[in-house]
Motif scaffolding. Structure first.
Motif, PDB file in Angstrom:
ATOM      1  N   ARG A 121      30.034  17.455  -8.922  1.00 54.28           N
ATOM      2  CA  ARG A 121      31.464  17.678  -8.754  1.00 54.28           C
ATOM      3  C   ARG A 121      31.752  19.126  -8.365  1.00 54.28           C
ATOM      4  NH1 ARG A 121      35.589  15.812  -6.781  1.00 54.28           N
ATOM      5  NH2 ARG A 121      34.853  13.823  -7.599  1.00 54.28           N
ATOM      6  N   LEU A 122      31.006  20.065  -8.926  1.00 61.28           N
ATOM      7  CA  LEU A 122      31.208  21.473  -8.589  1.00 61.28           C
ATOM      8  C   LEU A 122      30.860  21.748  -7.131  1.00 61.28           C
ATOM      9  CD1 LEU A 122      29.808  23.175 -11.811  1.00 61.28           C
ATOM     10  CD2 LEU A 122      32.130  23.419 -10.928  1.00 61.28           C
ATOM     11  N   LEU A 123      29.829  21.081  -6.608  1.00 63.34           N
ATOM     12  CA  LEU A 123      29.389  21.333  -5.245  1.00 63.34           C
ATOM     13  C   LEU A 123      30.219  20.596  -4.204  1.00 63.34           C
ATOM     14  CD1 LEU A 123      25.506  21.276  -5.655  1.00 63.34           C
ATOM     15  CD2 LEU A 123      26.984  23.258  -5.346  1.00 63.34           C
ATOM     16  N   LEU A 124      31.038  19.627  -4.633  1.00 62.96           N
ATOM     17  CA  LEU A 124      31.867  18.908  -3.675  1.00 62.96           C
ATOM     18  C   LEU A 124      32.976  19.779  -3.115  1.00 62.96           C
ATOM     19  CD1 LEU A 124      32.182  15.337  -5.250  1.00 62.96           C
ATOM     20  CD2 LEU A 124      31.101  15.968  -3.094  1.00 62.96           C
ATOM     21  N   SER A 125      33.286  20.880  -3.781  1.00 61.69           N
ATOM     22  CA  SER A 125      34.317  21.804  -3.312  1.00 61.69           C
ATOM     23  C   SER A 125      33.933  23.208  -3.775  1.00 61.69           C
ATOM     24  CB  SER A 125      35.697  21.403  -3.858  1.00 61.69           C
ATOM     25  OG  SER A 125      35.681  21.387  -5.273  1.00 61.69           O
ATOM     26  N   THR A 126      34.833  24.148  -3.583  1.00 60.70           N
ATOM     27  CA  THR A 126      34.568  25.499  -4.069  1.00 60.70           C
ATOM     28  C   THR A 126      34.464  25.476  -5.586  1.00 60.70           C
ATOM     29  OG1 THR A 126      35.811  26.435  -2.224  1.00 60.70           O
ATOM     30  CG2 THR A 126      35.381  27.867  -4.110  1.00 60.70           C
TER      31      THR A 126
END
Length: 629
Positions: free
Chosen positions: A423-428
């Motif tokens: 989830r952290l890597l899906l966006s900034t």
């Protein structure tokens, strides 16, 4: 009108339909949600306790909210919405499945007096609950911290993964599993983004395509029972499968190859025994010898075709008998039969091999390869490893443990941590501090805002929402055995002295001094008090909190919007009555023996109070769950 001047009754629902409506039904739904939340309340946080659920003869030990609720049958129709938001949280974020249920139930708890005593209309409460949710999300986004360098980004990923694992059975092994989880997801990102020179395009594809959405397809977790959990390891660019059932000649096989050619089959390579009572009519005794020899010729032809293709490793989903095992051994090959189809699928993805259903026409393009193939021993278990495969997206976490229940719970824990990093890597990447600090911070800000900016009924509902947010730090205190009254008073005092959320900055940066100033004071379960959760490294993804708070608010609004529950009876087929599948529509009964109509019985039980009806309170001994077993 009839002759007596009375209007005839109009029947809209089929006879036997159970209908409950009005304020008592609304209170009943709130009580049901409270009962569901009480079931998993004690599992929250690093000091949370586990639940042992026996379902269908299978024992599960877990403190994961989504897992526990899935193993229970929630009989109350309205309370099932809490199961839905828990599943949604698990699918979208992976962590916070208990928090979202507790928050939704707590919002309903503080709204209950507004409905019962203040007689506020549910629509008015829903309106201002959504306004409170909007304000809380604005506070979250303003206080979120983001990394500024690649080193900070890895630190954020590692701390969030460790926080997700800190409440699990493997919490004492964070130094092993935290980096393992981060390396697994970063390995997937690194190999996707570096496929060609256009990194920006690939980063966008990595975030929007199915690489992370199908993360479990690329990152496998292979469970090997026995041994110490510290023997678990991460196999980058590789795949593993356990030793299968072996025949004579297996121990003499070569167990180490460099750059081998790998053949995957769905072909049976063993002689089958004749069926009982089989009959073969022959005119000459020599014909029997020809029939037997034909069977041998078929199996030898298959074995010779495999060897002639130049392979070094033969793996089959179907059995490879003692004849085939010894034959391949004499030829210097390694073979294994009865390999699980899941393992064969991952081996095909990693090595580039194509599963074959025949031994004819084996060409080089259907064979796979890897840099190294070897068999290793892990205690009494033996594991086959394929290292440095051509497809670098495929990786494997080999998980060990002393019992099946421990390994199963460890796998669920790793899944949660993997989902958090994903989830952290899906966006900034943006994070907030955990340990109940963000809930206490936003609660204090909302109370201050309600007193200065809101008035009348809106102020009451805003304060109710702010009090509901405190359920997370309060429950952390209870589960850790702390004096919740004393610790919560200290926490409120600390956040009352803040000068605003991060000094009203739009976004805080990692290491920003503005993030201190009592902004991140949370529950310290180790020192029996409060601490700076940011400095303690207790970080959670911003998306985790956003999704959790939004889902909890919407679930609470959904429950508040229900003023009538109608349960239709089952078919009046006499055959169903004879088999006992048609329930008696006049009864209630306890929730642990609902018969064939748990929904109707659930409503009867919920609406009972000391033998009465439609009061909205639970009767004696009533539970809203029942085990499947």
């Amino acid at each position: 009108m009839n002759q007596f001047g009375m209007r005839p009754g109009i029947i809209l629902l089929r006879e036997g339909t159970d209908s409950s409506q009005g304020k008592p039904q609304l209170i009943s739904n709130m009580n049901a949600c409270q009962a569901v939340a009480d079931t998993i309340r004690t599992t929250l946080g690093p000091c949370g306790l586990d639940k042992l659920v026996v379902s269908g003869g299978r024992t599960t030990i877990s403190n994961d909210g989504a897992t526990i609720l899935q193993l229970l049958e929630i009989a109350h129709p309205a309370a099932k919405s809490l199961v839905d938001i828990s599943r949604s949280q698990d699918a979208v974020v992976g962590d916070g499945t208990t928090s979202v249920v507790l928050l939704a139930a707590e919002i309903l708890k503080w709204c209950k007096p507004l409905v019962e005593e203040s007689n506020l209309h549910p629509r008015l409460i829903i309106k201002y609950l959504r306004a409170a949710s909007k304000y809380s999300l604005e506070c979250l986004e303003r206080v979120a911290i983001r990394p500024t360098t690649p080193e900070d980004e890895r630190k954020v990923l590692l701390q969030c993964a460790s926080t997700a694992l800190n409440s699990k059975l493997i919490a004492s092994h964070l130094d092993l599993f935290g980096p393992m989880v981060v390396d697994a997801v970063l390995n997937l990102q690194r190999n996707v983004v570096s496929k060609d020179g256009d990194n920006e395009t690939n980063k966008e594809a990595f975030a929007n395509d199915d690489y992370l959405n199908q993360m479990r397809k690329w990152i496998g977790i292979h469970k090997v029972p026995g041994g110490d959990v510290r023997q678990s390891f991460f196999l980058e660019d590789g795949v593993a499968f356990s030793k299968t059932f072996s025949y004579a000649g297996f121990e003499q096989m070569t167990k180490y190859f460099e750059k081998p050619k790998i053949l995957l089959l769905k072909v049976e390579l063993e002689l089958k025994a004749e069926k009982e009572n089989a009959e073969v009519r022959i005119d000459n005794p020599s014909d029997y010898t020809d029939i037997v020899q034909a069977e041998w010729d078929v199996i030898y032809e298959k074995l010779d075709l495999c060897i002639a293709s130049g392979v070094n490793i033969v793996l089959s989903e179907l059995p490879i008998g003692d004849l085939g095992t010894q034959y391949f051994c004499d030829a210097g090959l390694f073979c294994a039969g009865r390999v699980p189809s899941e393992d064969l699928t991952r081996i095909a993805m990693a090595t580039g091999a194509v599963l074959q259903t025949t031994c004819r026409g084996l060409t080089a393009d259907v064979l796979g390869t890897c840099e190294v193939f070897e068999e290793v021993s892990l205690g009494e278990e033996r594991l086959n490893l394929m290292r440095k495969c051509p497809n670098p997206l495929v990786s494997t976490i080999v998980l060990r443990g002393g019992s099946e229940q421990f390994i199963a719970e460890s796998e669920r824990s790793l899944h949660d941590a993997l989902m958090v990093v994903r989830r952290l890597l899906l966006s900034t990447p943006q994070v907030v501090a955990g340990a109940g600090s963000i809930e206490a911070l936003v609660s204090a800000q909302m109370k201050r805002w309600a007193l200065t900016k809101a008035a009348g009924k809106e102020q009451l509902i805003m304060e109710a929402y702010a009090k509901a947010l405190e359920v997370i730090p309060r429950q952390l205190c209870h589960n850790a055995g702390l004096d919740a009254t004393l610790v919560m008073a200290q926490l409120r005092q600390a956040h009352a002295s803040t000068t605003g959320i991060c000094n009203e900055k739009e976004v805080c940066e990692l290491g920003d001094a503005a993030a201190s100033n009592n902004c991140w004071m949370g529950i310290d379960t180790n020192r029996d008090g409060i601490c700076d959760a940011y400095e303690a490294g207790i970080w959670e993804p911003l998306q985790n909190k956003i999704n959790s708070w939004m889902a909890a608010t919407e679930a609470a609004c959904l429950i508040l919007s229900i003023d009538e529950t109608i349960i239709s009876p089952r078919s009046q087929d006499p055959a169903l009555q004879q088999t006992g599948q048609l329930p008696a529509m006049g009864g209630g009964g306890g929730m642990m023996g609902l018969g064939s109509d748990p929904m109707g019985s659930a409503m009867d039980a919920v609406n009972a109070q000391q033998g009465g009806s439609r009061s909205g309170n639970l009767g004696n001994g009533v539970s809203y769950m029942k085990g499947r077993g």
